[in-house]
Design an enzyme around this catalytic site. Structure first.
Site, PDB file in Angstrom:
ATOM      1  CG  ASP A   1     -94.156 119.662 -35.490  1.00 14.31           C
ATOM      2  OD1 ASP A   1     -94.411 120.848 -35.188  1.00 14.31           O
ATOM      3  OD2 ASP A   1     -94.020 118.775 -34.633  1.00 14.31           O
TER       4      ASP A   1
ATOM      5  CG  ASN B   1     -97.904 109.301 -28.348  1.00 13.67           C
ATOM      6  OD1 ASN B   1     -97.106 110.227 -28.193  1.00 13.67           O
ATOM      7  ND2 ASN B   1     -98.599 109.139 -29.464  1.00 13.67           N
TER       8      ASN B   1
ATOM      9  CG  HIS C   1     -95.670 112.707 -30.085  1.00 15.86           C
ATOM     10  ND1 HIS C   1     -97.020 112.657 -29.877  1.00 15.86           N
ATOM     11  CD2 HIS C   1     -95.355 114.028 -29.977  1.00 15.86           C
ATOM     12  CE1 HIS C   1     -97.490 113.863 -29.661  1.00 15.86           C
ATOM     13  NE2 HIS C   1     -96.488 114.717 -29.713  1.00 15.86           N
TER      14      HIS C   1
ATOM     15  CD  GLU D   1     -98.063 110.690 -33.227  1.00 15.64           C
ATOM     16  OE1 GLU D   1     -97.713 110.333 -32.091  1.00 15.64           O
ATOM     17  OE2 GLU D   1     -98.890 111.601 -33.414  1.00 15.64           O
TER      18      GLU D   1
END
Length: 241
Positions: A67, A136, A138, A143
Site C-alpha cells: 500500500d 481492528n 485490517h 479496513e
C-alpha cells in the site's frame, strides 16, 4: 494456517527473515509482497544482516508493496516509498527497476490500481506476501467491512488506523485519510502468506483472525481460507489463543 509462537519481537523478526531468505535461495528471482509499519522493521534489519554477512542476493528479486498513502509524494518522509528505501532497499543490492510501490500521487487511480494488479500477474504472482495486522483486524489497508472480492483500490482509512498511525506523524491531523492498497483478492492470490504480529494490543485481532467466523468485519479472518499461511507471533500477541 500454521501458527508459530516465539518469545519476543527479535525472535519473530529473525524467524520471518529466515523464511524470506530461504525463498530467495530457492528461487533467486522470487517475487516478494512487502509490508510497512513498525512490525516488519526487525525483519528488514535481519535481511540486511543476511545480505552483509551471508551474501543473500537480492539482485533478481522483485518486490510489490502492499500500500501507499494517497496524496503523499514519494520523497515525503511519511511515504512508504521513503520507508522502504531508508529501512531496507538502499542497504541491499535490489535493483530499482524491480521495486514496485503504488503511486500515491496518481491522477488516474483506476488505471494505477489495474496496472499494479496486472504487473503482479505478469511477474508470475507473489511467492511470499508479508503482512502485519491492525488492532481492528485490517491487512494492508483493507479496513473492516471490506469487500473480499476487491483487488487493488483506493480505501478510506478507519479511525482506529489513523489513530494507530499517528505515532509516525507530528499529529493525528497530519495522517492521510485514504490510501491505495492491494485488495483482499490480490493478497489471497499470493502463493504463501507470512503474517507477523507482536504485543498484547494485537492479541484480540489475532484471536478473531484464527478462531472467529470469516467476516469482512475482521478482514484478516479470510486468511483461514488460504492454503499456505504462516502466522508468527510473540507470546503477548498469542495470549488469547
Amino acid at each position: 494456517m500454521k501458527i508459530v509462537t516465539v518469545n519476543d519481537y527479535d525472535e519473530m523478526s529473525k524467524f520471518a527473515a529466515k523464511i524470506i531468505a530461504s525463498q530467495i535461495i530457492l528461487k533467486e528471482n522470487s517475487v516478494l509482497g512487502l509490508a510497512t509499519g513498525g512490525t516488519p522493521l526487525g525483519m528488514y534489519k535481519e535481511l540486511i544482516n543476511l545480505y552483509n554477512k551471508e551474501n543473500l542476493n537480492f539482485s533478481k528479486v522483485q518486490t510489490f508493496n502492499l500500500d501507499e498513502y494517497y496524496g503523499v509524494s514519494d520523497d515525503n518522509p511519511q511515504s512508504y516509498h521513503y520507508y522502504m528505501k531508508n529501512n531496507f532497499f538502499k542497504f541491499t543490492n535490489i535493483k530499482n527497476e524491480n521495486i514496485n510501490i503504488l503511486d500515491g500521487t496518481t491522477s488516474d487511480i483506476e488505471n494505477e490500481c489495474k496496472s499494479y494488479d496486472n504487473k503482479i500477474l505478469s511477474s508470475g504472482g507473489i511467492d511470499i506476501q508479508v503482512l502485519g495486522i491492525g488492532e481492528n483486524g485490517h491487512i494492508g489497508f483493507n479496513e473492516p467491512d471490506i469487500n473480499f472480492e476487491a483487488k487493488t483500490h483506493l480505501v478510506k482509512l478507519d479511525e482506529k488506523t489513523i489513530e494507530a498511525n499517528s505515532r509516525f506523524f507530528n499529529s493525528k491531523n497530519e495522517v492521510p485519510t485514504s490510501a491505495l492498497s492491494m485488495g483482499i483478492k490480490t493478497i489471497m492470490q499470493s502463493k504463501k502468506i507470512l503474517l507477523l504480529a507482536n504485543g498484547e494490543k494485537k492479541a484480540e485481532a489475532i484471536f478473531k483472525m484464527v478462531n472467529g467466523k470469516i467476516s469482512p468485519e475482521v478482514p484478516a479472518s479470510i486468511l483461514q481460507l488460504h492454503n499456505d499461511t504462516t502466522i508468527i507471533i510473540d507470546k503477548a500477541a498469542a495470549k488469547m489463543l
